[in-house]
Design a protein around this motif. Structure first.
Motif, PDB file in Angstrom:
ATOM      1  N   LEU A 107       0.838  -1.190   0.000  1.00 18.53           N
ATOM      2  CA  LEU A 107       0.000   0.000   0.000  1.00 18.53           C
ATOM      3  C   LEU A 107       0.878   1.246   0.000  1.00 18.53           C
ATOM      4  N   SER A 108       0.664   2.119  -0.968  1.00 24.43           N
ATOM      5  CA  SER A 108       1.501   3.315  -1.087  1.00 24.43           C
ATOM      6  C   SER A 108       0.957   4.458  -0.239  1.00 24.43           C
ATOM      7  N   PHE A 109       1.877   5.182   0.386  1.00 25.90           N
ATOM      8  CA  PHE A 109       1.563   6.442   1.062  1.00 25.90           C
ATOM      9  C   PHE A 109       2.483   7.514   0.496  1.00 25.90           C
ATOM     10  N   GLN A 110       1.948   8.714   0.341  1.00 24.43           N
ATOM     11  CA  GLN A 110       2.754   9.815  -0.180  1.00 24.43           C
ATOM     12  C   GLN A 110       3.356  10.674   0.935  1.00 24.43           C
ATOM     13  N   ASP A 111       2.862  10.528   2.152  1.00 22.37           N
ATOM     14  CA  ASP A 111       3.344  11.330   3.279  1.00 22.37           C
ATOM     15  C   ASP A 111       2.788  10.717   4.552  1.00 22.37           C
ATOM     16  N   ALA A 112       3.196  11.269   5.682  1.00 22.67           N
ATOM     17  CA  ALA A 112       2.683  10.797   6.965  1.00 22.67           C
ATOM     18  C   ALA A 112       1.450  11.562   7.405  1.00 22.67           C
ATOM     19  N   GLU A 113       1.119  12.636   6.727  1.00 24.63           N
ATOM     20  CA  GLU A 113      -0.022  13.466   7.123  1.00 24.63           C
ATOM     21  C   GLU A 113      -0.850  13.825   5.901  1.00 24.63           C
ATOM     22  N   ALA A 114      -2.099  14.192   6.159  1.00 24.51           N
ATOM     23  CA  ALA A 114      -3.056  14.399   5.074  1.00 24.51           C
ATOM     24  C   ALA A 114      -2.669  15.543   4.149  1.00 24.51           C
ATOM     25  N   GLU A 115      -2.207  16.656   4.691  1.00 24.15           N
ATOM     26  CA  GLU A 115      -1.917  17.807   3.849  1.00 24.15           C
ATOM     27  C   GLU A 115      -0.860  17.479   2.804  1.00 24.15           C
ATOM     28  N   GLY A 116       0.241  16.902   3.261  1.00 21.36           N
ATOM     29  CA  GLY A 116       1.303  16.541   2.321  1.00 21.36           C
ATOM     30  C   GLY A 116       0.903  15.402   1.404  1.00 21.36           C
ATOM     31  N   GLY A 117       0.227  14.382   1.952  1.00 22.79           N
ATOM     32  CA  GLY A 117      -0.163  13.239   1.151  1.00 22.79           C
ATOM     33  C   GLY A 117      -1.129  13.606   0.041  1.00 22.79           C
ATOM     34  N   ASP A 118      -2.115  14.436   0.370  1.00 23.23           N
ATOM     35  CA  ASP A 118      -3.093  14.832  -0.645  1.00 23.23           C
ATOM     36  C   ASP A 118      -2.474  15.745  -1.692  1.00 23.23           C
ATOM     37  N   HIS A 119      -1.550  16.607  -1.265  1.00 20.64           N
ATOM     38  CA  HIS A 119      -0.882  17.492  -2.225  1.00 20.64           C
ATOM     39  C   HIS A 119      -0.019  16.690  -3.201  1.00 20.64           C
ATOM     40  N   ILE A 120       0.776  15.768  -2.671  1.00 19.29           N
ATOM     41  CA  ILE A 120       1.692  14.999  -3.516  1.00 19.29           C
ATOM     42  C   ILE A 120       0.920  14.038  -4.414  1.00 19.29           C
ATOM     43  N   GLY A 121      -0.100  13.400  -3.860  1.00 21.40           N
ATOM     44  CA  GLY A 121      -0.882  12.449  -4.639  1.00 21.40           C
ATOM     45  C   GLY A 121      -1.909  13.092  -5.548  1.00 21.40           C
ATOM     46  N   GLY A 122      -2.217  14.353  -5.295  1.00 19.46           N
ATOM     47  CA  GLY A 122      -3.153  15.067  -6.153  1.00 19.46           C
ATOM     48  C   GLY A 122      -4.608  14.662  -5.972  1.00 19.46           C
TER      49      GLY A 122
END
Length: 371
Positions: free
Chosen positions: A112-127
């Motif tokens: 399972l891929s994660f783009q960050d440890a937190e929602a703000e960064g993860g949603d930004h990086i993953g789009g």
């Protein structure tokens, strides 16, 4: 010419469709449309041929493999053939019902891929707004099942400051394994290289964090760590060495040794609508860089020639324009100065750790348009 040993793993790129738009995506710059994807019957045939060839592991990836409506059929067929099945997914469309069907079909492992440890960064990086929350929910469902769970974090300048939180998240979610992989610079990652390369200080801190975490968590969590090539002294054996143990099939049915090999000029990649997996494995494009006979100096006489197998052919092409050259990451390469200069320029630039905009496709393929 002796016959090559059979591949251990088949990487099945089922689709390029994906709900995310990560700036380091391994998808090619020119994406395959849903209408050009292999149909179910062809994938089932290839699974039969893989098992007969000696393949042990099947990695189902994309894009987002869960965009395929026939995913359960593919898994069930591979399970019946005795393959160990790993699903590599963003997890944003996984719910309890879908997980139960995957488990019933015989799925062994989910990465399972994660783009960050937190929602703000993860949603930004993953789009994808809300994507991080969906991933957390998916991870908890998997952890409560008997399917093995690996969490994968691709790390780079925009998220390395939160590496300790990523490791804590893997602990919290009950993963058996965690992969921390620095970005590999092909395709979209090459387009965004200046924004993704870590600073020297970030890299030093990340190395120390991983070392400490491995010692602390050795009995509970396996941590695999992929260092960034541009800061290394020697290259990695890309995919374990060109066409040594892994065979990849892209969504349109091209057989290749790795996901980036499509960009190497002059290669007539086998088309698996017309030929078999075994014939592809023994074909001229797979033989081109297999073993050591193709190597130039300094690789040919180097004591590491059967350790890193000359490094990455796609990286050599991207940096020098010639796939047959020694990987410039290697300190012995005549082209190493260009990598050292890139690392020095980008790696010591401490400005803006969060890029304001990624270069990526303007319109994502619709993940609900499944075959």
């Amino acid at each position: 010419m002796s016959s090559p040993a059979p591949p251990l793993a088949l990487i099945a790129e089922l689709t390029h469709r994906c709900p995310l738009a990560c700036p380091y995506c391994s998808n090619p710059l020119e994406l395959a449309s849903a209408s050009t994807e292999l149909d179910t019957a062809t994938w089932l045939r290839l699974i039969d041929e893989a098992a007969a060839l000696g393949v042990l592991h099947l990695h189902l990836t994309g894009g987002e493999p869960m965009a395929r409506r026939d995913l359960n059929d593919i898994i069930a067929h591979a399970h019946a053939r005795g393959l160990y099945i790993n699903l590599i997914t963003a997890g944003v469309t996984l719910d309890a019902g879908r997980l139960a069907l995957l488990r019933e079909a015989g799925l062994d492992h989910i990465q399972l891929s994660f783009q960050d440890a937190e929602a703000e960064g993860g949603d930004h990086i993953g789009g994808l707004r809300g994507g991080h929350a969906r991933k957390l929910a998916a991870a908890r469902l998997i952890a409560d099942s008997d399917i093995a769970l690996t969490l994968n974090f691709v790390v780079h300048r925009a998220n390395l400051e939160r590496l300790e939180q990523m490791i804590a998240l893997a602990e919290q979610l009950g993963a058996q394994r965690m992969e921390i992989a620095h970005t590999q610079y092909h395709g979209w990652a090459m387009r965004n290289r200046a924004a993704l390369l870590p600073t020297a200080a970030q890299l030093d801190a990340a190395n120390a964090t991983v070392t400490q975490a491995r010692a602390r968590l050795a009995a509970r969590l396996r941590i695999d760590y992929v260092v960034p090539d541009y800061f290394a002294e020697y290259p990695k054996a890309c995919m374990g060495g060109w066409a040594r143990n892994t065979l990849l099939v892209d969504p349109t049915g091209r057989a290749m040794p790795c996901h980036a090999a499509h960009g190497i000029p002059g290669m007539d990649w086998p088309r698996l609508r017309e030929t078999s997996l075994g014939a592809a494995w023994r074909s001229a494009p797979f033989e081109r860089f297999r073993g050591t006979g193709w190597m130039p100096e300094p690789c040919r006489s180097c004591e590491r020639r059967e350790i890193d197998w000359g490094g990455c052919r796609c990286q050599a092409l991207a940096l020098t324009g010639h796939a047959e050259r020694t990987d410039p990451v290697c300190v012995k390469s005549p082209d190493h100065a260009m990598v050292a200069a890139l690392a020095a320029a980008a790696g010591n630039d401490a400005s803006a750790t969060v890029p304001v905009a990624w270069q990526y496709r303007s319109a994502k393929p619709d993940p609900t348009t499944a075959r």
